[in-house]
Design an enzyme around this catalytic site. Sequence first.
Site, mmCIF file in Angstrom:
data_model
loop_
_atom_site.group_PDB
_atom_site.id
_atom_site.type_symbol
_atom_site.label_atom_id
_atom_site.label_comp_id
_atom_site.label_asym_id
_atom_site.label_seq_id
_atom_site.Cartn_x
_atom_site.Cartn_y
_atom_site.Cartn_z
ATOM 1 N N GLU A 93 0.820 -1.218 0.000
ATOM 2 C CA GLU A 93 0.000 0.000 0.000
ATOM 3 C C GLU A 93 0.849 1.262 0.000
ATOM 4 O O GLU A 93 0.554 2.223 -0.715
ATOM 5 C CB GLU A 93 -0.959 0.010 1.202
ATOM 6 C CG GLU A 93 -2.109 -0.992 1.104
ATOM 7 C CD GLU A 93 -1.697 -2.404 1.489
ATOM 8 O OE1 GLU A 93 -0.581 -2.579 2.037
ATOM 9 O OE2 GLU A 93 -2.481 -3.343 1.247
ATOM 10 N N HIS B 84 -11.511 -5.342 7.667
ATOM 11 C CA HIS B 84 -12.060 -4.986 6.360
ATOM 12 C C HIS B 84 -13.204 -3.973 6.453
ATOM 13 O O HIS B 84 -13.744 -3.574 5.430
ATOM 14 C CB HIS B 84 -12.593 -6.234 5.650
ATOM 15 C CG HIS B 84 -11.541 -7.195 5.219
ATOM 16 N ND1 HIS B 84 -10.714 -7.845 6.102
ATOM 17 C CD2 HIS B 84 -11.164 -7.613 3.985
ATOM 18 C CE1 HIS B 84 -9.890 -8.637 5.427
ATOM 19 N NE2 HIS B 84 -10.138 -8.498 4.140
#
Lengths: 351, 339
Positions: B74, B143
């Site tokens: 990321e 999530h």
Amino acid sequence: MEEQFPIKKVMDDQGNLIDSSFEEKIDQELVRTMYYNMLRIRTFDRKAINLQRQGRIGTYPPFEGQEASQVGSALALEDGDWMFPTYRDHGATLTFGADMVRTFLYWNGRHEGVVPPEGKNIFPAAVPIATQIPHATGTAWAEKRKGTTNIALAYFGDGATSEGDFHEGLNFASVFQTPTVFFNQNNGYAISVPIEKQMNSETIAQKALAYDMPSVRIDGNDCFSVYFEMEKAVNRAREGGGPTLIEAVTWRTGAHTTADDPTKYRPDGQGEEIVHPLDRLEMFMKNYGHWNEEWISETKEKIEAEVEAAVDAMENSPKANPADLFDYVFEEMPEQLEEQKDQYLAQLKGD
Amino acid sequence: MDLKVKQKPESNSKTKQMTMIQAINDGLKTMLELDDTTIVLGEDIGKNGGVFRATEGLQEIFGEDRVVDTPLSESGIVGTSVGLAVNGFKPVAEMQFMGFIYPAYDQIMTHVSRLRMKTLGHYSAPMVTRAPYGAGIRAPEIHSDSAEALFTHMPGIKVVCPASPYDAKGLLIESIEDPDPVIFMEPMRSYRAKREDVPEGKYNVEIGKGQKLQEGTDITLIAWGAMVTVAEQAAKQAEEQGVSCEVLDLRTLYPLDRDLIAESVQKTGRAVIVHEAQGTGGLGNDILSVINDTSFLYLRSPIERVTGFDVPVPFFSLEDHYLPTAKRVLESIHKSVNF
């Protein structure tokens, strides 16, 4: 691993060429360019320390000892290339074309300090560690996509190799074969932590094996070794050969910053045997007929004058503009920020 | 009663029934077609078309160089996007889930958001970071975070969060064209929740403008993303009990549409702010301060907030307890009206 990645040198500690074939490649122009830039940035560096001591600029991180690494690497770039420095690489940025007045201004807390001259792709110094490495990969990726031969050079220290962004930046560069040169200055310490506590690897160059990336370990105090190995890496990048990791083994002579006391963590006398890169170049010049007293003293005078003039210009530059706080946060200023600006500026006017 | 006040597209183009995920895909496709500098990158977004299929089929059309499967990285995705952005490209980076944006937070905080200010405008990193967010789809832990406040607090970045397919496409196109960096939050719960008419081709929904979804006179409900549906459900139930609710979808979380909020609250004199992120340090508090600054003397009761509790977003067996519900919103509506 030290056997696999021996420290490459062009000249020894006493300024003698190890490989005589370099004598032809090292012409007077290269020698003088190297000497001029190394002396210039050292003069700047010592001046900056003095200015900080006198309270005329802010905290300052000296790079003395790393002049060969910074000048040798920066000289291998051309206009159109990109430089991604850290806060200790203003020797490199000055060599590549950053303005000296602005460089002083940066260390005096001024935003104007990071604006490069028109046409020079010099990114602001990264203060967080290693975050500039993926930037250099991304920018090089863009150059590759545009089909140019421009490359990006990222500077970083030994401590930066412990950060995630070191891995992420090198891995992306390897996967996408971007024209990036990763130039590590291994100066032995990350503030107070010595290299042997930073990593259990013998070299930094070996870390490139993980990315199947070419790498080389060089004597970072030998300006010619730096310059010629950089040139190879830059050419490889320009020709589509992808990224290279260079480990330049060097030494930070002074403190981490003017706020740091290295006697707290460095054993007495450590590093004293290291021949300063500029002394080494002087010996080379004397050994190979490049020493010219007249040119040397002219050069010194010229540099002294430039540095003094830059300090003057820095100290006589107009005060920081409070509107700069607000004006550049967004290209289109949100209304609420505009209100804060108007209110504050009106208040200032009233004072 | 359904008083939807919707912006109509400028063009007379045809429309197509789309879910939000299809609208996002269509928005990306539109910009990849129109602007060669647009580059879409992220994890599993190429061949696989994204874990939610937001980028389905795009790599086949635009190739591996423009729809890029990146390493699982990321900070690398956002960090290289900075480099691409300063050198002429328009990266649209996907974070697979907002809960995984944290490794990139350093890059967004220390570079993306402040590059323009620190260089007095010499460099900037206009880019879009897309992030599916929120609970309610029984996803594994991490999530389901809703981290908008981390970014609305961050100077130099805009934060956008559509609630409908139409707005998702129009705001995404606007975000890609915006000269400043944008965090584009996508409510996963709304990805396939409904279909609506979405124009083909390019249209823009302005950043910084919320939308009044329903006119009302007694109280204003303020929400965004997946909570818009919750607010609408509560409004409907309140309506049946004789309370007229005005429903606002903020759509942009920074900069806030202060005029929309002020105008509505000045009319109704009451408000309930609904968001699924934790209350403390949440964006609801900034909305409260907008109301305080603009509408204090119009208030008829204290502003209510219905938010996620001050706990980590739980595993999914508890997420329905964590998330604001229409029932909780309705209770706050009554509390406010009966003050």
